[in-house]
Design an enzyme around this catalytic site. Structure first.
Site, PDB file in Angstrom:
ATOM      1  N   HIS A 143      71.605 -47.087  47.322  1.00 29.04           N
ATOM      2  CA  HIS A 143      70.666 -48.196  47.535  1.00 29.04           C
ATOM      3  C   HIS A 143      71.516 -49.435  47.876  1.00 29.04           C
ATOM      4  CE1 HIS A 143      68.485 -45.212  45.065  1.00 29.04           C
ATOM      5  NE2 HIS A 143      67.597 -46.060  45.407  1.00 29.04           N
ATOM      6  N   LYS A 170      68.604 -39.981  50.914  1.00 24.96           N
ATOM      7  CA  LYS A 170      67.834 -40.892  50.777  1.00 24.96           C
ATOM      8  C   LYS A 170      68.674 -42.267  50.937  1.00 24.96           C
ATOM      9  CE  LYS A 170      65.360 -43.594  47.691  1.00 24.96           C
ATOM     10  NZ  LYS A 170      64.915 -44.100  46.232  1.00 24.96           N
ATOM     11  N   ARG A 208      58.107 -48.100  55.156  1.00 25.21           N
ATOM     12  CA  ARG A 208      57.414 -47.178  54.136  1.00 25.21           C
ATOM     13  C   ARG A 208      56.201 -46.750  54.611  1.00 25.21           C
ATOM     14  NH1 ARG A 208      59.176 -48.374  49.091  1.00 25.21           N
ATOM     15  NH2 ARG A 208      60.574 -50.108  48.779  1.00 25.21           N
ATOM     16  N   LYS A 314      51.757 -68.370  67.443  1.00 25.92           N
ATOM     17  CA  LYS A 314      50.838 -68.561  68.413  1.00 25.92           C
ATOM     18  C   LYS A 314      51.448 -69.166  69.790  1.00 25.92           C
ATOM     19  CE  LYS A 314      46.221 -67.937  66.300  1.00 25.92           C
ATOM     20  NZ  LYS A 314      44.856 -68.364  66.208  1.00 25.92           N
ATOM     21  N   ASP A 351      40.427 -66.126  70.984  1.00 31.81           N
ATOM     22  CA  ASP A 351      39.469 -67.142  70.156  1.00 31.81           C
ATOM     23  C   ASP A 351      38.493 -67.652  71.086  1.00 31.81           C
ATOM     24  OD1 ASP A 351      40.744 -66.519  67.733  1.00 31.81           O
ATOM     25  OD2 ASP A 351      42.159 -68.352  67.957  1.00 31.81           O
ATOM     26  N   TYR A 477      34.913 -70.713  58.702  1.00 31.57           N
ATOM     27  CA  TYR A 477      34.357 -69.229  57.897  1.00 31.57           C
ATOM     28  C   TYR A 477      34.420 -69.279  56.751  1.00 31.57           C
ATOM     29  CZ  TYR A 477      38.979 -67.589  58.953  1.00 31.57           C
ATOM     30  OH  TYR A 477      40.252 -67.305  59.211  1.00 31.57           O
TER      31      TYR A 477
END
Ligand code: NAP
Length: 531
Positions: A143, A170, A208, A314, A351, A477
């Site tokens: 780890h 691992k 994961r 964006k 959009d 919204y």
């Protein structure tokens, strides 16, 4: 970073991995008593986990012989026993010999796996040499709670772990950037023995989720959101239900949403359910991205089919594109990126398509026409856009493209002027709009955030001014039913909800990603249920 030659083609899957069985889903048990763990293991089985990890270091008053026998023998699922010491991120602080004795006892009582740390693995494995039951496997783990080392360093680590006699390798590292996961994928794809590769932390989430794609032996899924055994761990339920974990395989195409923050996005829910409904071998993930260019450069294989793009990327993403849809280019913001078969990135702004098509269908309804069609009912209409931010630009450019006469009104007049000039329209202040009605039957689109949660009593235009409009659209919204829309309805206008823009821009993205029509009814149902 690393000096091992690393190209993204190293992430090509399907044929290279030696380990090819489905990735197992393991749920860690974090109870502090044996009784709690017995309850947890039954829950894990109900949720659909394959294995439970008994974290002995979580138990208070642990009595090895008695407790291990109960836990292992009564488990409805195969057991992985871990007794993590504090020096490797666990909770056990006691005598090292006693810790290893407990692990040996777990083996004798029939545990399927034990997890032993690299630092002690060599001696431990020597101590059980020749005594291992059939089908019992030792996971040797390492780890790193600080970072994810270079490919070369990880490669060396794997070699050290293998040299201890590990059955399963691992490696758990920490993600400082989402691209760190690529080095772990590379290791898993090329590993000669079963390997568990986990990149901890929020930025490591995809490591994961993509275990089944890159040949990971096992991934961890928590019993509940609060009960995680390592940072960034998803719940087993989300793995199975939100991310379709069991359907992922080496050929699965990857999509997702890039943003920061991004965890709140409901897009994975919509897209994964939609992919599943038509049997498409694809998955849609949350991509927590800091550096857009680095992300696209690292995940550049055809397996990464495209992504949605949200705040704050964006505009930055524009610079990474090979080609951009002409209107998106004018708007200056993209929210949908597709990788073409030639590997080039092509971007759209869905959009504006979502909003404009919703307004057009509202006008068609008003005129007694069926939805869809090639002629735009916006052509020639006086189209008032309130706001000149991101959504304002989409609406103003979209309206102009359809032949509407565009007026942009904004709190900050200079921004209104700038946008109006670009779309060949007229600019005014918000106050002026109140008394602006050169004709009846105008179309209004609110793209300011006035009226948005929590200030739901506010409205950008007083009710008396609304009677000159035949259709009112609100981009907001949250809430769906804004004060503006309620009052517009009362004055007799057709109203178009912001949720409609949201749903329709999603349809467009789905179409761009897959080349198929979106399962619209399913999208709507999920939106209704979860938005
Ligand atoms: P943005 O770029 O930050 O622009 C915000 C706009 O609202 C600007 O024009 C700003 O005027 C104006 N504004 C903010 N507070 C105001 C106030 N108190 N009084 C008057 N004007 C005010 O945000 P955006 O991305 O365009 O989003 C705007 C709204 O559209 C949000 O409610 C967002 O949730 C919604 N939206 C919906 C969708 C959908 O799919 N339905 C998609 C995108 C956005 P200034 O220029 O003067 O600051």
């Amino acid at each position: 970073m690393g000096s091992l030659p690393f190209t993204t083609s190293d992430l090509q899957t399907s044929t290279s991995g030696v380990w090819s069985s489905p990735t197992l889903l393991c749920t860690p048990l974090m109870g502090t008593t044996v009784d709690q763990m017995l309850i947890e293991m039954r829950k894990a089985k109900e949720i659909g986990a394959d294995i439970v990890e008994i974290r002995l270091d979580c138990l208070r008053n642990f009595n090895p012989r008695q407790d291990l026998e109960i836990l292992i023998k009564q488990s409805p699922l195969p057991t992985l026993v871990t007794y993590r010491p504090i020096w490797e991120g666990g909770q056990y602080e006691g005598d090292e010999n006693k810790r290893q004795d407990a692990l040996r006892l777990a083996m004798e009582f029939g545990a399927s796996y034990i997890d032993v740390e690299l630092e002690v693995a060599h001696d431990f494995n020597m101590s059980i040499s020749g005594k291992k039951p059939d089908n019992f496997k030792v996971i040797v783990s390492s780890h790193n709670f600080h970072n994810t080392p270079s490919s070369e360093a990880i490669g060396n680590l794997v070699a050290r772990i293998q040299a201890t006699g590990a059955d399963i390798v691992k490696i758990a590292t920490t993600a400082l950037d989402i691209t760190d996961c690529a080095r772990i994928f590379q290791i898993m794809v090329h590993s000669q023995i079963p390997t568990i590769g986990i990149v901890m932390g929020e930025r490591g989430l995809i490591s994961r989720l993509l275990g089944p794609k890159y040949g990971g032996y096992l991934t961890y899924g928590a019993l509940e959101a609060g009960a995680i055994s390592a940072p960034g761990q998803p719940t087993a339920k989300d793995l199975l239900e939100l991310y379709n974990f069991r359907l992922i395989n080496p050929d699965t195409k990857i999509y997702g949403i890039i943003g920061k923050p991004v965890g709140h996005s409901k897009s994975p829910l919509l897209f994964n359910a939609s992919f599943k409904s038509v049997g498409l071998n694809a998955i849609y993930l949350h991509f927590l991205v800091d550096d857009v260019a680095k992300f696209f450069n690292t995940y550049s294989t055809p397996d990464f089919g495209g992504c949605s793009c949200t705040i704050p990327h964006k505009e930055a993403a524009l610079k990474c594109m090979d080609d951009i849809d002409p209107i998106a280019k004018k708007i200056g913001a993209i929210n949908n990126i597709c990788r073409r078969p030639d590997g080039k990135l092509y971007a759209f702004n869905t959009d504006y398509i979502g909003a404009i098509s919703a307004i057009e269908d509202g006008l068609r309804e008003l005129n007694g026409k069926a939805p869809g069609g090639t002629e735009s009912p916006l052509a020639g209409k006086l189209f008032i856009v309130l706001g000149a931010g991101g959504a304002g630009k989409s609406l103003a450019y979209g309206g102009a493209q359809k032949g509407a006469r565009v007026v942009v009104a904004n709190r900050t007049f200079e921004r209104a002027k700038e946008l109006a000039d670009k779309v060949g329209g007229k600019a005014m202040t918000l106050e002026e709009v109140e008394h602006f009605h050169p004709e009846e039957g105008m179309v209004l689109a609110n793209t300011t955030s006035v009226g948005m949660k929590p200030k739901i009593d506010e409205t950008p235009l007083p009710k008396h001014a609304l009677k000159h409009y035949c259709l009112v659209f609100d981009a907001i919204y949250t809430p769906k039913d804004t004060r503006l829309l309620r009052e517009a309805k009362e004055t007799g206008a057709v109203i178009v909800y912001g949720t409609e823009m949201l749903i329709r821009q999603g349809f467009e993205q789905y179409k761009n990603f897959t080349g198929l029509p979106a399962p619209e009814e399913l999208f709507r149902q999920l939106m209704e249920k979860h938005a």
